[in-house]
Scaffold this motif. Structure first.
Motif, PDB file in Angstrom:
ATOM      1  N   MET A  10       1.124  -1.314  -0.112  1.00 25.29           N
ATOM      2  CA  MET A  10       0.347  -0.344  -0.236  1.00 25.29           C
ATOM      3  C   MET A  10       1.073   1.131  -0.148  1.00 25.29           C
ATOM      4  N   ASP A  11       0.462   2.425  -0.873  1.00 25.10           N
ATOM      5  CA  ASP A  11       1.780   3.707  -0.976  1.00 25.10           C
ATOM      6  C   ASP A  11       0.905   4.213   0.110  1.00 25.10           C
ATOM      7  N   PHE A  12       1.164   5.003   1.161  1.00 18.33           N
ATOM      8  CA  PHE A  12       1.079   5.943   1.824  1.00 18.33           C
ATOM      9  C   PHE A  12       1.395   7.230   1.863  1.00 18.33           C
ATOM     10  N   LYS A  13       2.493   6.851   0.600  1.00 22.29           N
ATOM     11  CA  LYS A  13       2.668   8.752   0.378  1.00 22.29           C
ATOM     12  C   LYS A  13       2.113   9.863  -0.369  1.00 22.29           C
ATOM     13  N   ASP A  14       2.285  10.741   0.827  1.00 22.04           N
ATOM     14  CA  ASP A  14       1.012  12.328   0.706  1.00 22.04           C
ATOM     15  C   ASP A  14      -0.427  11.828   0.537  1.00 22.04           C
ATOM     16  N   LYS A  15      -0.753  10.888   1.635  1.00 17.37           N
ATOM     17  CA  LYS A  15      -2.208  10.538   2.319  1.00 17.37           C
ATOM     18  C   LYS A  15      -1.326  11.193   3.345  1.00 17.37           C
ATOM     19  N   LYS A  16      -3.056  11.248   4.209  1.00 18.84           N
ATOM     20  CA  LYS A  16      -3.664  11.371   5.430  1.00 18.84           C
ATOM     21  C   LYS A  16      -3.391  10.386   6.136  1.00 18.84           C
ATOM     22  N   VAL A  17      -2.708  10.051   7.005  1.00 19.65           N
ATOM     23  CA  VAL A  17      -2.715   8.658   7.776  1.00 19.65           C
ATOM     24  C   VAL A  17      -2.360   8.769   9.689  1.00 19.65           C
ATOM     25  N   LEU A  18      -3.337   8.417   9.954  1.00 26.15           N
ATOM     26  CA  LEU A  18      -4.096   8.946  11.419  1.00 26.15           C
ATOM     27  C   LEU A  18      -3.337   7.758  12.072  1.00 26.15           C
ATOM     28  N   VAL A  19      -2.374   8.226  13.169  1.00 25.22           N
ATOM     29  CA  VAL A  19      -1.703   6.841  14.541  1.00 25.22           C
ATOM     30  C   VAL A  19      -2.369   7.303  15.661  1.00 25.22           C
ATOM     31  N   LEU A  20      -2.968   6.143  16.335  1.00 25.63           N
ATOM     32  CA  LEU A  20      -4.033   5.852  16.987  1.00 25.63           C
ATOM     33  C   LEU A  20      -3.151   5.806  18.305  1.00 25.63           C
ATOM     34  N   GLY A  21      -3.432   7.329  19.473  1.00 27.37           N
ATOM     35  CA  GLY A  21      -2.194   6.714  20.948  1.00 27.37           C
ATOM     36  C   GLY A  21      -0.800   7.358  20.725  1.00 27.37           C
ATOM     37  N   PHE A  22      -0.568   7.951  21.705  1.00 30.63           N
ATOM     38  CA  PHE A  22       0.815   8.062  21.628  1.00 30.63           C
ATOM     39  C   PHE A  22       2.268   7.214  22.820  1.00 30.63           C
ATOM     40  N   SER A  23       1.560   5.968  22.041  1.00 37.27           N
ATOM     41  CA  SER A  23       2.757   4.945  23.356  1.00 37.27           C
ATOM     42  C   SER A  23       4.076   5.204  22.159  1.00 37.27           C
ATOM     43  N   LYS A  24       5.081   3.754  22.494  1.00 42.40           N
ATOM     44  CA  LYS A  24       6.080   3.672  22.114  1.00 42.40           C
ATOM     45  C   LYS A  24       6.396   3.400  20.284  1.00 42.40           C
ATOM     46  N   SER A  25       4.765   2.478  20.450  1.00 41.39           N
ATOM     47  CA  SER A  25       4.760   1.947  19.166  1.00 41.39           C
ATOM     48  C   SER A  25       4.102   2.814  18.286  1.00 41.39           C
ATOM     49  N   GLY A  26       3.317   3.702  18.711  1.00 38.45           N
ATOM     50  CA  GLY A  26       2.440   4.774  17.722  1.00 38.45           C
ATOM     51  C   GLY A  26       3.633   5.719  17.209  1.00 38.45           C
ATOM     52  N   MET A  27       4.242   6.295  18.514  1.00 35.69           N
ATOM     53  CA  MET A  27       5.427   6.711  17.922  1.00 35.69           C
ATOM     54  C   MET A  27       6.098   6.505  16.384  1.00 35.69           C
ATOM     55  N   SER A  28       7.053   4.770  16.574  1.00 37.81           N
ATOM     56  CA  SER A  28       7.170   4.192  16.280  1.00 37.81           C
ATOM     57  C   SER A  28       7.019   4.327  14.547  1.00 37.81           C
ATOM     58  N   ALA A  29       5.337   3.993  14.111  1.00 40.08           N
ATOM     59  CA  ALA A  29       4.713   4.052  13.014  1.00 40.08           C
ATOM     60  C   ALA A  29       4.560   5.467  12.775  1.00 40.08           C
ATOM     61  N   ALA A  30       4.047   6.444  13.265  1.00 42.48           N
ATOM     62  CA  ALA A  30       4.489   7.507  13.102  1.00 42.48           C
ATOM     63  C   ALA A  30       5.945   7.794  12.210  1.00 42.48           C
ATOM     64  N   LYS A  31       7.075   7.713  12.543  1.00 41.40           N
ATOM     65  CA  LYS A  31       7.948   8.780  12.474  1.00 41.40           C
ATOM     66  C   LYS A  31       7.997   7.290  10.922  1.00 41.40           C
ATOM     67  N   TYR A  32       7.928   5.780  10.654  1.00 45.13           N
ATOM     68  CA  TYR A  32       8.227   5.317   9.335  1.00 45.13           C
ATOM     69  C   TYR A  32       7.032   6.294   8.877  1.00 45.13           C
ATOM     70  N   LEU A  33       5.529   5.864   8.960  1.00 44.62           N
ATOM     71  CA  LEU A  33       5.235   6.648   8.179  1.00 44.62           C
ATOM     72  C   LEU A  33       5.445   7.504   7.160  1.00 44.62           C
ATOM     73  N   LYS A  34       6.313   9.103   7.795  1.00 43.60           N
ATOM     74  CA  LYS A  34       6.905   9.629   7.990  1.00 43.60           C
ATOM     75  C   LYS A  34       7.510  10.229   6.967  1.00 43.60           C
ATOM     76  N   SER A  35       8.532   8.758   7.411  1.00 40.72           N
ATOM     77  CA  SER A  35       9.712   8.598   6.181  1.00 40.72           C
ATOM     78  C   SER A  35       9.125   8.422   4.901  1.00 40.72           C
ATOM     79  N   ILE A  36       8.697   7.878   5.108  1.00 40.03           N
ATOM     80  CA  ILE A  36       7.923   7.797   3.719  1.00 40.03           C
ATOM     81  C   ILE A  36       7.005   7.907   3.041  1.00 40.03           C
ATOM     82  N   GLY A  37       6.669   9.285   3.559  1.00 44.44           N
ATOM     83  CA  GLY A  37       6.288  10.107   2.647  1.00 44.44           C
ATOM     84  C   GLY A  37       5.066  10.807   3.310  1.00 44.44           C
ATOM     85  N   ALA A  38       3.994   9.730   4.157  1.00 45.54           N
ATOM     86  CA  ALA A  38       2.460  10.262   4.574  1.00 45.54           C
ATOM     87  C   ALA A  38       2.513  11.110   5.083  1.00 45.54           C
ATOM     88  N   ASP A  39       1.170  11.660   5.058  1.00 47.31           N
ATOM     89  CA  ASP A  39       0.801  13.173   6.285  1.00 47.31           C
ATOM     90  C   ASP A  39       0.503  12.607   7.637  1.00 47.31           C
TER      91      ASP A  39
END
Length: 116
Positions: free
Chosen positions: A1-30
């Motif tokens: 699935m291509d997340f580039k330039d798409k708004k992706v919502l991460v639920l939760g400010f946990s360690k895993s949530g922050m890691s998911a957010a960082k990964y998503l940002k690194s591949i171009g997700a909003d």
């Protein structure tokens, strides 16, 4: 699935949530993180790091404005399927995947998962 330039919502400010957010940002997700609890003093360093990466964060609930326009939401196992946020996402027809599913979708390598 291509997340580039798409708004992706991460639920939760946990360690895993922050890691998911960082990964998503690194591949171009909003990337947006929404957290039900209020912000704590000890969150400051992580908030600053994520802000510097261009990740949007809200504490104290899951506002309609923050959710609006999301193409998909990534959730951790700690968020109950019948919670208010999950119902809200369902009503708005926003697909929800787990952090594990995000990892699976992001690799072409063989994938083995062991659960509880």
């Amino acid at each position: 699935m291509d997340f580039k330039d798409k708004k992706v919502l991460v639920l939760g400010f946990s360690k895993s949530g922050m890691s998911a957010a960082k990964y998503l940002k690194s591949i171009g997700a909003d990337t947006y993180i929404t957290e039900y609890r209020e912000e704590k003093h000890e969150d400051k360093e992580n908030i600053e790091e994520l802000f510097n990466l261009g990740i949007n964060i809200e504490f104290g609930g899951h506002s309609d404005e923050f959710i609006k326009g999301s193409c998909i939401a990534v959730t951790s196992p700690g968020i109950p399927p019948k919670s208010e946020i999950m119902q809200k996402l369902s009503e708005k027809h926003i697909e929800v995947i787990s952090e594990i599913e995000l990892a699976y979708l992001s690799t072409k390598k063989p994938f083995i998962a062991i659960t509880g």
